[in-house]
Scaffold this motif. Structure first.
Motif, mmCIF file in Angstrom:
data_model
loop_
_atom_site.group_PDB
_atom_site.id
_atom_site.type_symbol
_atom_site.label_atom_id
_atom_site.label_comp_id
_atom_site.label_asym_id
_atom_site.label_seq_id
_atom_site.Cartn_x
_atom_site.Cartn_y
_atom_site.Cartn_z
ATOM 1 N N LYS A 1 -58.846 30.951 -101.199
ATOM 2 C CA LYS A 1 -57.641 30.429 -100.539
ATOM 3 C C LYS A 1 -56.751 31.567 -100.048
ATOM 4 C CE LYS A 1 -57.513 25.933 -102.810
ATOM 5 N NZ LYS A 1 -58.761 25.912 -103.477
ATOM 6 N N ALA A 2 -57.382 32.585 -99.477
ATOM 7 C CA ALA A 2 -56.651 33.737 -98.946
ATOM 8 C C ALA A 2 -55.877 33.318 -97.693
ATOM 9 C CB ALA A 2 -57.616 34.867 -98.611
ATOM 10 N N PRO A 3 -54.657 33.788 -97.544
ATOM 11 C CA PRO A 3 -53.831 33.422 -96.392
ATOM 12 C C PRO A 3 -54.191 34.251 -95.158
ATOM 13 C CG PRO A 3 -52.586 34.860 -97.820
ATOM 14 C CD PRO A 3 -53.902 34.603 -98.498
ATOM 15 N N VAL A 4 -55.289 33.888 -94.525
ATOM 16 C CA VAL A 4 -55.754 34.640 -93.361
ATOM 17 C C VAL A 4 -56.019 33.673 -92.211
ATOM 18 C CG1 VAL A 4 -58.161 34.614 -94.147
ATOM 19 C CG2 VAL A 4 -57.428 36.369 -92.535
ATOM 20 N N THR A 28 -59.493 39.607 -94.690
ATOM 21 C CA THR A 28 -59.579 38.678 -95.816
ATOM 22 C C THR A 28 -59.191 39.376 -97.114
ATOM 23 O OG1 THR A 28 -61.304 37.421 -94.699
ATOM 24 C CG2 THR A 28 -61.106 37.115 -97.068
ATOM 25 N N GLY A 29 -59.681 40.572 -97.312
ATOM 26 C CA GLY A 29 -59.317 41.339 -98.507
ATOM 27 C C GLY A 29 -57.833 41.650 -98.556
ATOM 28 N N TYR A 30 -57.272 42.009 -97.412
ATOM 29 C CA TYR A 30 -55.838 42.299 -97.359
ATOM 30 C C TYR A 30 -55.023 41.046 -97.663
ATOM 31 C CZ TYR A 30 -51.508 44.503 -95.942
ATOM 32 O OH TYR A 30 -50.250 45.021 -95.941
ATOM 33 N N ALA A 31 -55.462 39.919 -97.103
ATOM 34 C CA ALA A 31 -54.769 38.657 -97.346
ATOM 35 C C ALA A 31 -54.830 38.277 -98.824
ATOM 36 C CB ALA A 31 -55.376 37.543 -96.496
ATOM 37 N N GLN A 91 -52.282 40.234 -100.553
ATOM 38 C CA GLN A 91 -50.950 39.671 -100.347
ATOM 39 C C GLN A 91 -50.710 38.501 -101.303
ATOM 40 O OE1 GLN A 91 -51.594 38.967 -96.117
ATOM 41 N NE2 GLN A 91 -49.850 40.302 -95.656
ATOM 42 N N LYS A 92 -51.728 37.682 -101.474
ATOM 43 C CA LYS A 92 -51.613 36.532 -102.376
ATOM 44 C C LYS A 92 -51.427 36.998 -103.817
ATOM 45 C CE LYS A 92 -54.186 32.497 -103.979
ATOM 46 N NZ LYS A 92 -55.442 31.759 -103.858
ATOM 47 N N LEU A 93 -52.227 37.966 -104.238
ATOM 48 C CA LEU A 93 -52.145 38.466 -105.611
ATOM 49 C C LEU A 93 -50.831 39.194 -105.871
ATOM 50 C CD1 LEU A 93 -55.818 39.711 -106.083
ATOM 51 C CD2 LEU A 93 -54.766 37.626 -106.994
#
Length: 81
Positions: A55-58, A7-10, A13-15
Motif C-alpha cells: 500500500k505504498a503511496p505511489v 515505489t521504494g521511496y514511497a 515515506q509511509k514508514l
C-alpha cells in the motif's frame, strides 16, 4: 525504468509517517513517469505488485509515447495502455 525506485521511496515515506497525516505540509506521495516501452520490463510489474501489497503511496504515470524498446504495444499488451 524508475518504477521500483519510486515505489521504494514511497514506502519509505509511509514508514516515516508522512502519509495520511491530514497536514498538507507533511502529507506525501511519490509519482513516477515512464513510457510504454518500460512496461516490457519485468521490474515495472514488480513495482506494481510490490506497491499494491505494501500500500505504498505511489502514482504510476504511464505515457504511451510509442517509443517501445521491444515490440509495439498492440503486440505486448492485450488491452490498451
Amino acid at each position: 525504468s524508475q518504477t521500483l525506485h519510486a515505489t521504494g521511496y514511497a514506502l519509505g515515506q509511509k514508514l516515516d509517517g508522512d502519509v495520511g497525516t491530514g497536514d498538507p505540509d507533511r502529507d506525501a506521495c511519490s509519482i513516477v513517469y515512464f513510457g510504454d516501452g518500460a512496461t516490457s520490463q519485468g521490474d515495472v510489474n514488480e513495482a506494481y505488485v510490490f506497491s499494491a501489497s505494501t500500500k505504498a503511496p505511489v502514482v504510476f504515470f504511464l505515457q504511451n509515447n510509442h517509443w517501445a524498446i521491444s515490440v509495439p504495444v498492440a503486440v505486448q499488451s492485450p488491452t490498451p495502455l
